[in-house]
Design a protein around this motif. Structure first.
Motif, PDB file in Angstrom:
ATOM      1  N   THR A  44       0.859  -1.180   0.000  1.00 30.37           N
ATOM      2  CA  THR A  44       0.000   0.000   0.000  1.00 30.37           C
ATOM      3  C   THR A  44       0.894   1.228   0.000  1.00 30.37           C
ATOM      4  OG1 THR A  44      -0.127   0.046   2.432  1.00 30.37           O
ATOM      5  CG2 THR A  44      -1.823  -1.188   1.242  1.00 30.37           C
ATOM      6  N   SER A  45       0.476   2.247  -0.727  1.00 29.00           N
ATOM      7  CA  SER A  45       1.286   3.452  -0.849  1.00 29.00           C
ATOM      8  C   SER A  45       0.392   4.665  -0.894  1.00 29.00           C
ATOM      9  CB  SER A  45       2.153   3.405  -2.118  1.00 29.00           C
ATOM     10  OG  SER A  45       1.358   3.647  -3.262  1.00 29.00           O
ATOM     11  N   THR A  46       1.030   5.832  -0.788  1.00 26.65           N
ATOM     12  CA  THR A  46       0.304   7.095  -0.852  1.00 26.65           C
ATOM     13  C   THR A  46       0.078   7.520  -2.290  1.00 26.65           C
ATOM     14  OG1 THR A  46       2.450   8.187  -0.527  1.00 26.65           O
ATOM     15  CG2 THR A  46       1.048   7.916   1.395  1.00 26.65           C
ATOM     16  N   GLY A  47       0.413   6.697  -3.257  1.00 27.44           N
ATOM     17  CA  GLY A  47       0.143   7.016  -4.657  1.00 27.44           C
ATOM     18  C   GLY A  47       1.335   6.781  -5.542  1.00 27.44           C
ATOM     19  N   ALA A  48       1.060   6.315  -6.766  1.00 28.54           N
ATOM     20  CA  ALA A  48       2.136   6.046  -7.712  1.00 28.54           C
ATOM     21  C   ALA A  48       2.586   7.304  -8.439  1.00 28.54           C
ATOM     22  CB  ALA A  48       1.690   4.993  -8.728  1.00 28.54           C
ATOM     23  N   LEU A  49       1.730   8.346  -8.449  1.00 30.33           N
ATOM     24  CA  LEU A  49       2.122   9.645  -8.989  1.00 30.33           C
ATOM     25  C   LEU A  49       2.526  10.529  -7.832  1.00 30.33           C
ATOM     26  CD1 LEU A  49      -0.670  10.248 -11.653  1.00 30.33           C
ATOM     27  CD2 LEU A  49       1.660   9.431 -12.033  1.00 30.33           C
ATOM     28  N   VAL A  50       3.753  11.040  -7.868  1.00 34.61           N
ATOM     29  CA  VAL A  50       4.314  11.762  -6.733  1.00 34.61           C
ATOM     30  C   VAL A  50       4.615  13.193  -7.144  1.00 34.61           C
ATOM     31  CG1 VAL A  50       6.151  11.811  -5.016  1.00 34.61           C
ATOM     32  CG2 VAL A  50       5.345   9.622  -5.913  1.00 34.61           C
ATOM     33  N   CYS A  51       4.101  14.140  -6.388  1.00 31.20           N
ATOM     34  CA  CYS A  51       4.437  15.542  -6.634  1.00 31.20           C
ATOM     35  C   CYS A  51       5.899  15.768  -6.264  1.00 31.20           C
ATOM     36  CB  CYS A  51       3.553  16.460  -5.798  1.00 31.20           C
ATOM     37  SG  CYS A  51       1.782  16.250  -6.081  1.00 31.20           S
ATOM     38  N   LYS A  52       6.585  16.556  -7.071  1.00 33.41           N
ATOM     39  CA  LYS A  52       7.994  16.820  -6.828  1.00 33.41           C
ATOM     40  C   LYS A  52       8.180  17.396  -5.424  1.00 33.41           C
ATOM     41  CE  LYS A  52      12.038  19.169  -8.745  1.00 33.41           C
ATOM     42  NZ  LYS A  52      12.535  20.081  -9.809  1.00 33.41           N
ATOM     43  N   GLY A  53       9.112  16.781  -4.663  1.00 33.28           N
ATOM     44  CA  GLY A  53       9.378  17.226  -3.303  1.00 33.28           C
ATOM     45  C   GLY A  53       8.506  16.586  -2.251  1.00 33.28           C
ATOM     46  N   SER A  54       7.553  15.731  -2.654  1.00 34.20           N
ATOM     47  CA  SER A  54       6.661  15.096  -1.686  1.00 34.20           C
ATOM     48  C   SER A  54       7.280  13.825  -1.109  1.00 34.20           C
ATOM     49  CB  SER A  54       5.317  14.758  -2.346  1.00 34.20           C
ATOM     50  OG  SER A  54       4.658  15.918  -2.766  1.00 34.20           O
ATOM     51  N   THR A  55       6.820  13.464   0.066  1.00 35.78           N
ATOM     52  CA  THR A  55       7.280  12.259   0.748  1.00 35.78           C
ATOM     53  C   THR A  55       6.305  11.113   0.499  1.00 35.78           C
ATOM     54  OG1 THR A  55       8.389  13.534   2.481  1.00 35.78           O
ATOM     55  CG2 THR A  55       7.820  11.251   3.000  1.00 35.78           C
ATOM     56  N   VAL A  56       6.853   9.927   0.250  1.00 31.68           N
ATOM     57  CA  VAL A  56       6.062   8.734  -0.042  1.00 31.68           C
ATOM     58  C   VAL A  56       6.280   7.713   1.077  1.00 31.68           C
ATOM     59  CG1 VAL A  56       5.723   6.816  -1.640  1.00 31.68           C
ATOM     60  CG2 VAL A  56       6.227   9.099  -2.522  1.00 31.68           C
ATOM     61  N   THR A  57       5.211   7.076   1.503  1.00 32.28           N
ATOM     62  CA  THR A  57       5.299   5.987   2.475  1.00 32.28           C
ATOM     63  C   THR A  57       4.771   4.705   1.836  1.00 32.28           C
ATOM     64  OG1 THR A  57       5.055   7.459   4.375  1.00 32.28           O
ATOM     65  CG2 THR A  57       4.572   5.124   4.722  1.00 32.28           C
ATOM     66  N   LEU A  58       5.581   3.654   1.882  1.00 27.83           N
ATOM     67  CA  LEU A  58       5.210   2.334   1.386  1.00 27.83           C
ATOM     68  C   LEU A  58       5.088   1.379   2.569  1.00 27.83           C
ATOM     69  CD1 LEU A  58       7.379   1.633  -1.801  1.00 27.83           C
ATOM     70  CD2 LEU A  58       4.910   1.692  -1.666  1.00 27.83           C
ATOM     71  N   THR A  59       3.987   0.636   2.614  1.00 24.93           N
ATOM     72  CA  THR A  59       3.785  -0.329   3.691  1.00 24.93           C
ATOM     73  C   THR A  59       3.551  -1.701   3.088  1.00 24.93           C
ATOM     74  OG1 THR A  59       2.817   1.375   5.118  1.00 24.93           O
ATOM     75  CG2 THR A  59       2.405  -0.925   5.709  1.00 24.93           C
ATOM     76  N   ALA A  60       4.306  -2.695   3.554  1.00 27.25           N
ATOM     77  CA  ALA A  60       4.178  -4.077   3.096  1.00 27.25           C
ATOM     78  C   ALA A  60       3.265  -4.841   4.047  1.00 27.25           C
ATOM     79  CB  ALA A  60       5.553  -4.736   3.031  1.00 27.25           C
ATOM     80  N   ASN A  61       2.162  -5.344   3.518  1.00 26.23           N
ATOM     81  CA  ASN A  61       1.213  -6.134   4.309  1.00 26.23           C
ATOM     82  C   ASN A  61       1.413  -7.607   3.983  1.00 26.23           C
ATOM     83  OD1 ASN A  61      -0.392  -3.840   5.467  1.00 26.23           O
ATOM     84  ND2 ASN A  61      -0.715  -3.416   3.300  1.00 26.23           N
ATOM     85  N   ALA A  62       1.939  -8.344   4.958  1.00 22.86           N
ATOM     86  CA  ALA A  62       2.325  -9.739   4.736  1.00 22.86           C
ATOM     87  C   ALA A  62       1.317 -10.701   5.359  1.00 22.86           C
ATOM     88  CB  ALA A  62       3.706  -9.996   5.329  1.00 22.86           C
ATOM     89  N   SER A  63       1.192 -11.852   4.730  1.00 25.13           N
ATOM     90  CA  SER A  63       0.390 -12.939   5.285  1.00 25.13           C
ATOM     91  C   SER A  63       0.971 -14.264   4.809  1.00 25.13           C
ATOM     92  CB  SER A  63      -1.082 -12.807   4.859  1.00 25.13           C
ATOM     93  OG  SER A  63      -1.194 -12.878   3.447  1.00 25.13           O
ATOM     94  N   GLY A  64       0.488 -15.357   5.411  1.00 23.23           N
ATOM     95  CA  GLY A  64       0.982 -16.681   5.043  1.00 23.23           C
ATOM     96  C   GLY A  64       2.284 -17.018   5.739  1.00 23.23           C
ATOM     97  N   GLY A  65       2.893 -18.116   5.306  1.00 20.28           N
ATOM     98  CA  GLY A  65       4.141 -18.558   5.917  1.00 20.28           C
ATOM     99  C   GLY A  65       3.966 -18.881   7.385  1.00 20.28           C
ATOM    100  N   ASN A  66       5.065 -18.790   8.122  1.00 23.03           N
ATOM    101  CA  ASN A  66       4.993 -19.086   9.553  1.00 23.03           C
ATOM    102  C   ASN A  66       4.937 -17.833  10.413  1.00 23.03           C
ATOM    103  OD1 ASN A  66       7.591 -18.114   9.458  1.00 23.03           O
ATOM    104  ND2 ASN A  66       8.557 -19.895  10.426  1.00 23.03           N
ATOM    105  N   GLY A  67       4.838 -16.658   9.771  1.00 21.37           N
ATOM    106  CA  GLY A  67       4.669 -15.415  10.519  1.00 21.37           C
ATOM    107  C   GLY A  67       5.941 -14.725  10.932  1.00 21.37           C
TER     108      GLY A  67
END
Length: 204
Positions: A44-67
């Motif tokens: 999940t992200s704050t958007g694939a189009l980024v205004c110049k000088g803006s900050t982006v946050t990417l979050t990885a949401n994991a599931s499955g495996g052994n945790g």
């Protein structure tokens, strides 16, 4: 007989019976093998189009495996979330692993920097004597913007594209406009000390 290696794809119950040369059999021994669900990763992200000088946050949401998850980010980052300020078009990749040897899961997201082109503003008149002093402002732009915010150097503003504004008090005013496009990216143009309103003199 030796060890038996198995690779079940679902939860499986294995049974073992040992029979000797005389035909006698041992009691049944069972082993339950539980298979973890496959690793799954959603970014999940704050958007694939980024205004110049803006900050982006990417979050990885994991599931499955052994945790017990580990994350490998490219070009950089650690943990399940990264924050960065891109200066050019960038592709971010994150790979999810656990400590059980489950097949890795990878997610990719590209970012494109959006830089709205500058605008120019002008006025028909820049100075006058007496109030109200009305000025017609003009915006020149080859780019399509969604909204406009004119500031007239006092507490007044306008969202019109080419506003006509009347100053009610003498003074020197700085005029600016902020133009915002459909992506939420903006550009600002300032005309410093460009409007002069002189008080009307009266004969003695």
């Amino acid at each position: 007989a030796g060890p038996l290696t198995v690779s079940p794809v679902t939860n499986t119950l294995y049974s073992l019976v040992v029979t000797d040369s005389t035909g006698c059999s041992s009691p049944v021994q069972t082993v339950q093998v539980n298979v973890n669900p496959p690793l799954n990763l959603v970014l999940t992200s704050t958007g694939a189009l980024v205004c110049k000088g803006s900050t982006v946050t990417l979050t990885a949401n994991a599931s499955g495996g052994n945790g017990n998850y580990s994350y490998t980010w490219k070009p950089s980052g650690s943990g399940d979330s990264v924050t960065f300020t891109p200066t050019k078009d960038t592709v971010y990749t994150v790979t999810l692993n656990d400590n059980c040897g489950s097949p890795a899961s990878t997610a990719i997201i590209p970012f494109r920097i959006v830089t709205p082109p500058p605008v120019s503003i002008s006025s028909i008149d820049s100075s006058g004597c007496g109030t109200p002093f009305c000025v017609q402002f003009h915006l020149t732009s080859l780019y399509s913007y969604q909204s406009y915010n004119w500031q007239f150097g006092n507490s007044d503003s306008s969202s019109a594209t080419n506003p006509n504004y009347c100053y009610k008090a003498p003074g020197v005013y700085t005029v600016s406009i902020k133009c915002t496009d459909a992506n939420g990216c903006s550009t600002t143009q300032v005309m410093a000390n460009t409007i002069t309103v002189n008080a009307k003199t009266t004969a003695p």
